[in-house]
Design a protein around this motif. Structure first.
Motif, mmCIF file in Angstrom:
data_model
loop_
_atom_site.group_PDB
_atom_site.id
_atom_site.type_symbol
_atom_site.label_atom_id
_atom_site.label_comp_id
_atom_site.label_asym_id
_atom_site.label_seq_id
_atom_site.Cartn_x
_atom_site.Cartn_y
_atom_site.Cartn_z
ATOM 1 N N ALA A 39 94.686 11.295 57.574
ATOM 2 C CA ALA A 39 95.293 10.022 58.006
ATOM 3 C C ALA A 39 96.695 10.280 58.567
ATOM 4 O O ALA A 39 97.086 9.677 59.573
ATOM 5 C CB ALA A 39 95.340 9.039 56.840
ATOM 6 N N ARG A 40 97.433 11.207 57.945
ATOM 7 C CA ARG A 40 98.749 11.570 58.494
ATOM 8 C C ARG A 40 98.589 12.263 59.845
ATOM 9 O O ARG A 40 99.403 12.089 60.748
ATOM 10 C CB ARG A 40 99.513 12.457 57.513
ATOM 11 N N ALA A 41 97.522 13.043 59.999
ATOM 12 C CA ALA A 41 97.277 13.747 61.262
ATOM 13 C C ALA A 41 96.953 12.776 62.399
ATOM 14 O O ALA A 41 97.045 13.140 63.572
ATOM 15 C CB ALA A 41 96.153 14.758 61.098
ATOM 16 N N LEU A 42 96.624 11.536 62.063
ATOM 17 C CA LEU A 42 96.382 10.521 63.102
ATOM 18 C C LEU A 42 97.664 10.201 63.870
ATOM 19 O O LEU A 42 97.613 9.599 64.933
ATOM 20 C CB LEU A 42 95.815 9.238 62.480
ATOM 21 N N LYS A 43 98.803 10.639 63.324
ATOM 22 C CA LYS A 43 100.101 10.437 63.983
ATOM 23 C C LYS A 43 100.625 11.728 64.606
ATOM 24 O O LYS A 43 101.780 11.791 65.029
ATOM 25 C CB LYS A 43 101.107 9.906 62.969
ATOM 26 N N ASP A 44 99.790 12.759 64.679
ATOM 27 C CA ASP A 44 100.186 14.048 65.249
ATOM 28 C C ASP A 44 100.643 13.857 66.701
ATOM 29 O O ASP A 44 100.135 12.984 67.414
ATOM 30 C CB ASP A 44 98.999 15.026 65.206
ATOM 31 N N ALA A 45 101.575 14.678 67.128
ATOM 32 C CA ALA A 45 102.069 14.609 68.507
ATOM 33 C C ALA A 45 100.994 14.971 69.524
ATOM 34 O O ALA A 45 101.041 14.518 70.673
ATOM 35 C CB ALA A 45 103.270 15.534 68.677
ATOM 36 N N ARG A 68 94.837 14.279 66.950
ATOM 37 C CA ARG A 68 94.565 12.898 66.517
ATOM 38 C C ARG A 68 93.084 12.560 66.654
ATOM 39 O O ARG A 68 92.473 11.981 65.762
ATOM 40 C CB ARG A 68 95.424 11.910 67.309
ATOM 41 N N GLU A 69 92.501 12.944 67.783
ATOM 42 C CA GLU A 69 91.082 12.671 68.036
ATOM 43 C C GLU A 69 90.193 13.359 67.002
ATOM 44 O O GLU A 69 89.255 12.760 66.454
ATOM 45 C CB GLU A 69 90.722 13.150 69.446
ATOM 46 N N LEU A 70 90.484 14.635 66.730
ATOM 47 C CA LEU A 70 89.656 15.385 65.787
ATOM 48 C C LEU A 70 89.871 14.929 64.346
ATOM 49 O O LEU A 70 88.940 14.975 63.529
ATOM 50 C CB LEU A 70 89.901 16.881 65.943
ATOM 51 N N ALA A 71 91.064 14.452 64.029
ATOM 52 C CA ALA A 71 91.313 13.894 62.697
ATOM 53 C C ALA A 71 90.506 12.611 62.511
ATOM 54 O O ALA A 71 89.916 12.386 61.447
ATOM 55 C CB ALA A 71 92.804 13.628 62.495
#
Length: 172
Positions: free
Chosen positions: A136-142, A147-150
């Motif tokens: 869920a934190r990776a959904l905010k990745d740069a 984000r797509e793969l998370a």
């Protein structure tokens, strides 16, 4: 126990490629053989110039179990897609024991490692449920691919139809 000799002994083990006793996982993995070759042989092949050799090494190392995870995780960032796929499949085959390492890999500075850690977690399905907060934190990745793969991983982990286990891994 070894006192001031510990550092030189560890250095010598590293230089000679001798296993230093760990908490068990890696040392146990090194005891067996895969295709009549030792763990150290496959470990060396994982650094080979040939992508085919590296991919084959990843597959073989995966059969050693959890002790191979520290070697396989950085290889999620290999420059060759075929190697990254082999590594991801090997980690998925190891099973839930890889979850803590993949959660840490989601924080790696290298995009490929973060993205493919999400892929591996998704490939584990519900067994990776502990990784959902990190994903869920990776959904905010740069990086948009991370984000797509998370998102895809969360969908697979929360899947109730079992499709996570048959779907091919969508490596980055």
């Amino acid at each position: 126990m070894l006192g001031r000799w510990a550092s030189p002994v560890v250095t010598l083990c590293l230089v000679l490629g001798v296993a230093w006793p760990s908490s068990g996982g890696e040392a146990q993995a090194q005891e067996g053989r895969v295709e009549a070759r030792a763990f150290a042989d496959w470990q060396r092949d994982l650094r080979d110039r040939s992508p085919e050799v590296r991919a084959r090494a990843a597959e073989a190392l995966g059969r050693f179990g959890p002790g191979a995870v520290p070697l396989l995780t950085p290889a999620l960032g290999d420059p060759e897609l075929t190697v990254r796929r082999a590594v991801a499949e090997a980690l998925r085959a190891i099973g839930p024991a890889v979850v803590p390492s993949m959660i840490r890999a989601l924080e790696n500075s290298e995009v490929r490692i973060r993205a493919n850690a999400a892929v591996v977690l998704g490939g584990l399905g519900p067994a990776a449920r502990d990784a959902v907060p990190s994903l869920a934190r990776a959904l905010k990745d740069a990086n948009p691919r991370v984000r797509e793969l998370a998102t895809e991983a969360i969908d697979r982990i929360t899947s109730t139809d079992g499709s996570y286990s048959t779907a091919p891994l969508n490596c980055h």
